[in-house]
Each structure stands twice: as structure tokens, then as C-alpha cells.
Design an enzyme around this catalytic site. Structure first.
Site, PDB file in Angstrom:
ATOM      1  N   ARG A 104     -66.920 -19.461 -56.473  1.00  0.00           N
ATOM      2  CA  ARG A 104     -65.660 -19.711 -55.780  1.00  0.00           C
ATOM      3  C   ARG A 104     -64.488 -19.417 -56.706  1.00  0.00           C
ATOM      4  O   ARG A 104     -64.427 -19.941 -57.815  1.00  0.00           O
ATOM      5  CB  ARG A 104     -65.603 -21.179 -55.326  1.00  0.00           C
ATOM      6  CG  ARG A 104     -64.385 -21.471 -54.465  1.00  0.00           C
ATOM      7  CD  ARG A 104     -64.269 -22.933 -54.120  1.00  0.00           C
ATOM      8  NE  ARG A 104     -65.164 -23.309 -53.048  1.00  0.00           N
ATOM      9  CZ  ARG A 104     -64.994 -24.390 -52.293  1.00  0.00           C
ATOM     10  NH1 ARG A 104     -63.980 -25.190 -52.517  1.00  0.00           N
ATOM     11  NH2 ARG A 104     -65.835 -24.685 -51.334  1.00  0.00           N
ATOM     12  N   THR A 108     -57.910 -18.915 -55.260  1.00  0.00           N
ATOM     13  CA  THR A 108     -57.875 -18.719 -53.805  1.00  0.00           C
ATOM     14  C   THR A 108     -58.863 -19.645 -53.087  1.00  0.00           C
ATOM     15  O   THR A 108     -58.775 -19.842 -51.875  1.00  0.00           O
ATOM     16  CB  THR A 108     -58.251 -17.265 -53.440  1.00  0.00           C
ATOM     17  OG1 THR A 108     -59.612 -17.033 -53.824  1.00  0.00           O
ATOM     18  CG2 THR A 108     -57.360 -16.272 -54.154  1.00  0.00           C
ATOM     19  N   ASP A 200     -72.585 -32.249 -54.518  1.00  0.00           N
ATOM     20  CA  ASP A 200     -72.759 -30.834 -54.853  1.00  0.00           C
ATOM     21  C   ASP A 200     -74.248 -30.545 -55.014  1.00  0.00           C
ATOM     22  O   ASP A 200     -74.884 -30.998 -55.965  1.00  0.00           O
ATOM     23  CB  ASP A 200     -72.005 -30.513 -56.153  1.00  0.00           C
ATOM     24  CG  ASP A 200     -72.043 -29.022 -56.476  1.00  0.00           C
ATOM     25  OD1 ASP A 200     -73.156 -28.481 -56.685  1.00  0.00           O
ATOM     26  OD2 ASP A 200     -70.971 -28.389 -56.510  1.00  0.00           O
ATOM     27  N   ASP A 203     -75.375 -28.866 -58.421  1.00  0.00           N
ATOM     28  CA  ASP A 203     -75.369 -29.798 -59.560  1.00  0.00           C
ATOM     29  C   ASP A 203     -76.527 -30.779 -59.464  1.00  0.00           C
ATOM     30  O   ASP A 203     -77.172 -31.095 -60.472  1.00  0.00           O
ATOM     31  CB  ASP A 203     -74.042 -30.565 -59.607  1.00  0.00           C
ATOM     32  CG  ASP A 203     -72.893 -29.702 -60.119  1.00  0.00           C
ATOM     33  OD1 ASP A 203     -73.175 -28.653 -60.734  1.00  0.00           O
ATOM     34  OD2 ASP A 203     -71.731 -30.068 -59.914  1.00  0.00           O
TER      35      ASP A 203
END
Length: 209
Positions: A104, A108, A200, A203
Site C-alpha cells: 500500500r 495515496t 492485520d 502480521d
């Protein structure tokens, strides 16, 4: 418009509720993702085509069913999608595995593709794109874009937890792609996390922060 099917099998729901817990260890999280993926693989492969084949049992010749020569490909979105691959392969060991890597962009917040490695005959395969989370839908859309650019046409998207926003975006961008999820959650929060979600997935799978 592609359908969005929630697979509500009791074993999947039970394992998913353990997966969501904050105190589930990395080891258990990884095992559960694998188990849920296998159970989901069983459900999403229900419409694979069969053909008649003549075989010899110890007693007699007989015509029975086997999968047709339709080839399968499992395509995880890196990195979290990796956690779902073995579960699928335990059901269809002959499937090929492609990889689509994304990160990512910090400014943006849009996904950027950094790796696409697919079987050569991807255009002839039934493809299962796997990623534990369908949140904003950005990564899923980009992954399907990548596959279609290379001639793929028969694509299903399989995730563990989806947000309504991501489902809507993926359906609008790719109405021919069916979505399978173990849970359709409430919403996305301001940070793009699924609520209640499971945090997440990458993770938690790999023990990183």
C-alpha cells in the site's frame, strides 16, 4: 453481478471465532487460517465439472465420476494470502499456484503491484484468488485486473472476512467474479480496518508488527 456467498458451516464459524481473538497465538492463527481455507475450499469447489470414466473394481467394470481435465490455479495476494494456499492444496494437490504481490502506497493508500508470477496457461484455468481480508477492495480489484490482463476469465475470490464496502467495490469493478467469505462483517473503520475483523492478517500470520 457476481454473487457474494457467506459460507456458514458450523466448523468454519467456530474456527473463525477463535481466529478473531486478540490472544490467539501466531502458531494457532496460522493453523486456523489453513484449516478454514481447506473447509472453504471444499465449499467453493462444489461446481467443479465431472466426467464419466470406466474403471475396474475388484468386483466388476463400472462407470464412475472423476474431475474433468479442468485445470485449477490458486493465486494468493501476498503476503497474507500465502496462509490460505496449503489448505486449498490439501484438497487439490495438482493445482498450480501463482502469486500477486502488492503493497500500500503510504501517501495515496492505494495498492501498488510489485510482483506477478503466474502459470503460463493461466487463461485456461479456474482461478481461486485468496486473501484473508476483503477490506477496501483495492487489492482484490487490482489482482483480478492483473489476471484478466493475462487472459484469465474464470475467477473466484475467496476470503475469510469481508467488509460490505469491499464487496460492493469488487462486485462493481468485476461483476463476473463470485465472492466467497466466511463472514460479512459490519463496516470499515477510518483506518480501513474491518470491524470487528481480526486485525492485520499478515502480521498475525507471520508474527510481525
Amino acid at each position: 453481478m457476481g454473487k457474494c456467498q457467506v459460507i456458514s458451516h458450523p466448523l468454519i464459524q467456530h474456527k473463525l471465532s477463535i481466529l478473531r481473538r486478540e490472544d490467539t497465538s501466531t502458531k494457532n492463527f496460522r493453523e486456523l487460517v489453513n484449516e478454514i481455507a481447506m473447509l472453504m475450499g471444499y465449499e467453493v469447489s462444489r461446481d467443479l465439472p465431472l466426467e464419466d470414466v470406466e474403471i475396474q473394481t475388484p468386483v466388476a467394470k463400472t462407470v464412475q465420476k472423476q474431475l474433468t481435465g479442468k485445470k485449477l490455479a490458486i493465486v494468493p495476494i501476498l503476503r497474507a494470502g500465502i496462509g490460505m494456499v496449503d489448505g486449498f492444496l490439501s484438497l487439490v494437490p495438482a493445482a498450480k499456484v501463482g502469486h500477486i504481490g502488492m503493497y500500500r502506497d503510504e501517501e495515496t493508500l492505494e495498492p501498488v503491484e510489485y510482483l506477478v508470477k503466474l502459470p503460463e496457461d493461466i487463461d485456461q484455468r479456474q482461478i481461486f484468488v485468496v486473501d484473508p481480508m476483503l477490506a477496501t477492495g483495492g487489492s482484490a480489484i487490482l489482482a483480478v485486473d492483473s489476471l484478466k490482463k493475462r487472459g484469465a476469465a474464470n475467477i473466484k475470490f475467496v476470503c475469510l472476512v469481508a467488509a460490505p464496502e469491499g464487496v460492493k467495490k469488487l462486485q462493481e469493478a468485476h461483476p463476473d467474479v463470485d465472492i466467497f467469505t466466511a463472514a460479512l462483517d459490519e463496516k470499515l473503520n477510518d483506518h480501513g480496518y474491518i470491524v470487528p475483523g481480526l486485525g492485520d492478517a499478515g502480521d498475525r500470520l507471520f508474527g510481525t508488527k
